[in-house]
Structure formats: C-alpha cells, structure tokens
Design a protein around this motif. Structure first.
Motif, mmCIF file in Angstrom:
data_model
loop_
_atom_site.group_PDB
_atom_site.id
_atom_site.type_symbol
_atom_site.label_atom_id
_atom_site.label_comp_id
_atom_site.label_asym_id
_atom_site.label_seq_id
_atom_site.Cartn_x
_atom_site.Cartn_y
_atom_site.Cartn_z
ATOM 1 N N ASP A 1 -2.293 2.117 -2.765
ATOM 2 C CA ASP A 1 -2.046 3.487 -3.226
ATOM 3 C C ASP A 1 -1.323 4.300 -2.152
ATOM 4 O OD1 ASP A 1 -3.248 3.030 -5.666
ATOM 5 O OD2 ASP A 1 -5.168 3.916 -5.116
ATOM 6 N N GLU A 2 -1.716 4.073 -0.899
ATOM 7 C CA GLU A 2 -1.162 4.864 0.202
ATOM 8 C C GLU A 2 0.127 4.254 0.769
ATOM 9 O OE1 GLU A 2 -0.845 7.945 2.836
ATOM 10 O OE2 GLU A 2 -2.364 7.770 1.258
ATOM 11 N N CYS A 3 0.189 2.936 0.862
ATOM 12 C CA CYS A 3 1.256 2.277 1.613
ATOM 13 C C CYS A 3 2.325 1.622 0.726
ATOM 14 C CB CYS A 3 0.678 1.197 2.530
ATOM 15 S SG CYS A 3 -0.617 1.793 3.640
ATOM 16 N N ARG B 1 3.644 2.944 -2.537
ATOM 17 C CA ARG B 1 3.780 3.867 -3.680
ATOM 18 C C ARG B 1 4.701 3.264 -4.736
ATOM 19 N NH1 ARG B 1 2.601 9.101 -1.391
ATOM 20 N NH2 ARG B 1 0.670 8.721 -0.237
ATOM 21 N N GLY B 2 4.247 3.292 -5.999
ATOM 22 C CA GLY B 2 5.034 2.748 -7.091
ATOM 23 C C GLY B 2 4.705 1.302 -7.419
#
Lengths: 88, 158
Positions: free
Chosen positions: A17-19, A21-22
């Motif tokens: 989710d943090e590292c 994205r997408g």
C-alpha cells in the motif's frame, strides 16, 4: 535471521500500500499474484495458514518477499521500513 | 555460499479444452544457508523456494512451477493466451538475482568449485528457452501423467 523467517500477509499488504502505489493483488487457486510497474509476481505462496488474506494471518517466508520486491522493482528502502527483517 | 544453476522443465498442462507440452530451460541461484537451501529464480525471476537441501528445494521448485502454469491455464481464455503468459513468465529476468548469479559463476570458475555431482554447462553459451506446444489427443500417452524426467536434473553453470 535467515531467508526462512516469516512475514504475515497483512504486513506485506501494508508495505505494498505504501511502497507500490497502484499495485493489484488477486488470489489464484495456488498463489497470490501481485502486479506492479508493468511486472507480475504470480508465485507468492498462500502461506502456512492457507489463503488468510482477509485475516492478515497467513505467513510467507522472507526469501519469497525479498524476491517479489526485487522482481517488481519496489523501493527496497521503503519496504524495509515496513519489514525491517529484510535486512537478514 | 551461492551456486549458479540451470534447470529444465518438461511437462504437460491441461488447459481449457487443450493439452500443452511445456519445455523450458532457465537459470536459478542456489543459496546454501545454515538451516535451508533456497532457489531464487533468475529467469523466471518471479519465483523463490526453499527446502531442507538442494533436492528438496528442487522438488518444491518443480511443484511451484507446475501450480503456476495450472493457474495460468485457469485464467487464459485460449491456448495462445496461455502460451504467451508462460513465455512472458519464463523470460522475465530478475536483474538483482542475475547479478548475483554472474558473480557466483565467476567464483565457481576461479575456485573450480563443484556443487555435489551436478553436470556442468557453460554459463556463456547455454541459453534460456521456452516452448509451449499444443498436443493432439493422438499424441498423448500414459507418460504424460508424469512430469518429472531424468532429463530435468539441475545442472551447474560454470
């Protein structure tokens, strides 16, 4: 610490989710398949406790998490902030 | 200690209305740790397995590869889509692991190291390849029920 240490799938998802994205994650009959950056990693194990994605309790080995991070081109420094044991 | 390896895989996969013969040769990096042996994919780069020794890790690798191909077959809308997915998977290089594989080749060449009794293949002239062929029903034999063959032994890159 060795490559055989384990990480819970919930922690891996927090890292993605943090590292990454997408990214997308879907569960097949045998594995989790993660896509990011135009690349895919279709062999992430369902873990010792089965699919477990909803509960976040399924455990995956560090060696497999590190290989996924490398293959998908995820920033390793970012990933280590969520999974410090990647420094094994 | 890291060892550079080649693997081969030959097996039949049943898809949606077809049987495919998959043959592949790729590169693996074997990492011997205190409590386990790991096999990291160079290509295919999207795979990593462990076992208590090299043989057990190789069995796990083949099992993971077959399960992945079955997943691809379940998702592919046609034989052509299945073929394309497998080719993309096997040819996808893990750049970091490839660098370690090349370093390991240099080490085993300099020290003339041998991993167990594995046959050696030249690291520079042995190429990665993958073929996926649709089989006619008339071509199938009872042997197609068994994937592992003696031809699929691991070999050391040197």
């Amino acid at each position: 610490m060795s490559s055989s240490g384990v990480v819970e799938i919930g922690t891996i998802i927090e890292m993605l989710d943090e590292c990454a994205r997408g990214y997308t994650l879907r569960t097949t009959d045998h594995h989790h398949c993660i896509r990011f950056n135009g690349r895919e990693f279709p062999t992430l194990p369902l873990g010792a406790h089965g699919k477990g994605r909803r509960s976040g309790r399924s455990e995956i080995k560090l060696g497999q998490v590190r290989q996924m991070i490398r293959q998908l081109g995820i920033n390793m420094d970012c990933a280590k902030q969520h999974i410090p044991r990647l420094d094994y | 200690m890291n060892y550079p390896l080649f693997f081969t895989y030959n097996g039949s996969i049943i898809g949606q209305g077809y049987v495919a013969e998959v043959s592949a040769r790729g590169r693996l990096l074997a990492s011997i740790e205190k409590d386990a042996t790991w096999l990291y994919g160079v290509n295919p780069g999207a795979i990593a397995v462990e076992g208590e020794n090299l043989e057990a890790a190789h069995v796990q690798f083949r099992e993971t590869l077959k399960e992945t191909f079955v997943d691809f077959a379940a998702e592919a809308s046609s034989f052509e889509a299945f073929k394309e997915r497998i080719e993309g998977f096997v040819n996808a290089v893990n750049a970091d692991t490839e660098m370690e594989w090349q370093e390991a080749v240099a080490v085993v060449r300099a020290a003339k190291l041998a991993m167990m009794q594995l046959e050696k293949l030249d690291a520079d002239s042995t190429h990665v390849c993958v073929t996926v062929v649709k089989k006619d029903l008339e071509e199938l034999t009872p042997k197609d029920n068994f994937a592992a063959t003696t031809d699929d032994a691991l070999k050391q890159a040197a």
